[in-house]
Scaffold this motif. Sequence first.
Motif, PDB file in Angstrom:
ATOM      1  N   ASN A 230      54.435  22.665 -27.488  1.00 31.09           N
ATOM      2  CA  ASN A 230      54.347  21.335 -26.396  1.00 31.09           C
ATOM      3  C   ASN A 230      53.119  20.583 -26.906  1.00 31.09           C
TER       4      ASN A 230
ATOM      5  N   ASN B  50      56.629  18.771 -38.874  1.00 29.49           N
ATOM      6  CA  ASN B  50      58.173  18.589 -39.107  1.00 29.49           C
ATOM      7  C   ASN B  50      58.531  18.418 -40.606  1.00 29.49           C
TER       8      ASN B  50
ATOM      9  N   LYS C 227      60.435  23.951 -31.191  1.00 28.70           N
ATOM     10  CA  LYS C 227      60.699  23.274 -29.813  1.00 28.70           C
ATOM     11  C   LYS C 227      59.855  23.670 -28.671  1.00 28.70           C
ATOM     12  N   ASP C 228      59.299  25.033 -28.980  1.00 30.03           N
ATOM     13  CA  ASP C 228      58.612  25.674 -27.856  1.00 30.03           C
ATOM     14  C   ASP C 228      57.004  25.259 -27.844  1.00 30.03           C
TER      15      ASP C 228
END
Length: 280
Positions: free
Chosen positions: A87, A103, A84-85
């Motif tokens: 970007n 993913n 999630k970090d």
Amino acid sequence: MKTRQRNIGEEQVLYPNGQPVKAVITKIKSVDKGRTKGTLEEYNIDDYGVTQDFFYKDGISPELTEQRYSRSMIPPEYFSKRAKDFNWARYHENTDVQKGIENSFIVHFSEYRRQGRGLYISSHTKGSGKTFLACCMANEIIERYGISVKFITVPDYIELVKEKSDQAREDILRIKDCALLVLDDIGAEGEGKGWITTAVFRLVDFRDKHILPTIYTSNYEMENLPGDERIADRIIGHSVPLVMPEYSVRRSEAKRKTEDFLKGILKEPAASGQAPPNIW
């Protein structure tokens, strides 16, 4: 099997920079998403404050998870980073393919591991985020699957081989035999001395023969790796290519930080009601 029940207010040893520190649990939240079951825990560390959430999978003790983080050799600046970090929006182009591969590797790692299949993250541009992305995924794998992960750059591995000490030999064996290896900057050895090429080949060949997945990062495309062609052949045989946008995140961030610094400095006189000093 569930891990031992832990309570808010308990102390826990964390390794935010590779070194043990005492932390107090401030929040606990259960997670149950099919195969992913465990707890999210938030901590407070003296002289640091409240941490981000740490995920601990059921059946794997937090102590063991933290030990694996501390032994992973992941650089301190990436130690607490997760998927999630990272970007993807900062590249200002469509990165759906790259995000899909990222993913897939995290969610379906068990299948990748069964086949000994890893990733080859590449771009010609230095500072494009290759190492950062690899470390984010490695940290996710440690959290979700509780396996042994190692990180090392090719130049550092060459220095380790050069040592020829008992400790170096033990470290090399752990790197060769870990469940997931991040081998950073493959190709940096270039057309080096014969023993250097041999050392890198033996590492890549060992992991290929023992069906052990590896995340490679490189400034070269797989097909154009310099040096021994046997290295490229083995990497191509068991790696999914993930080509990063040709954009330097490092330079962009440096420019932004410089601009923010100057804005803060230039605003200070106005904020205090004083005229800027005249140096002429």
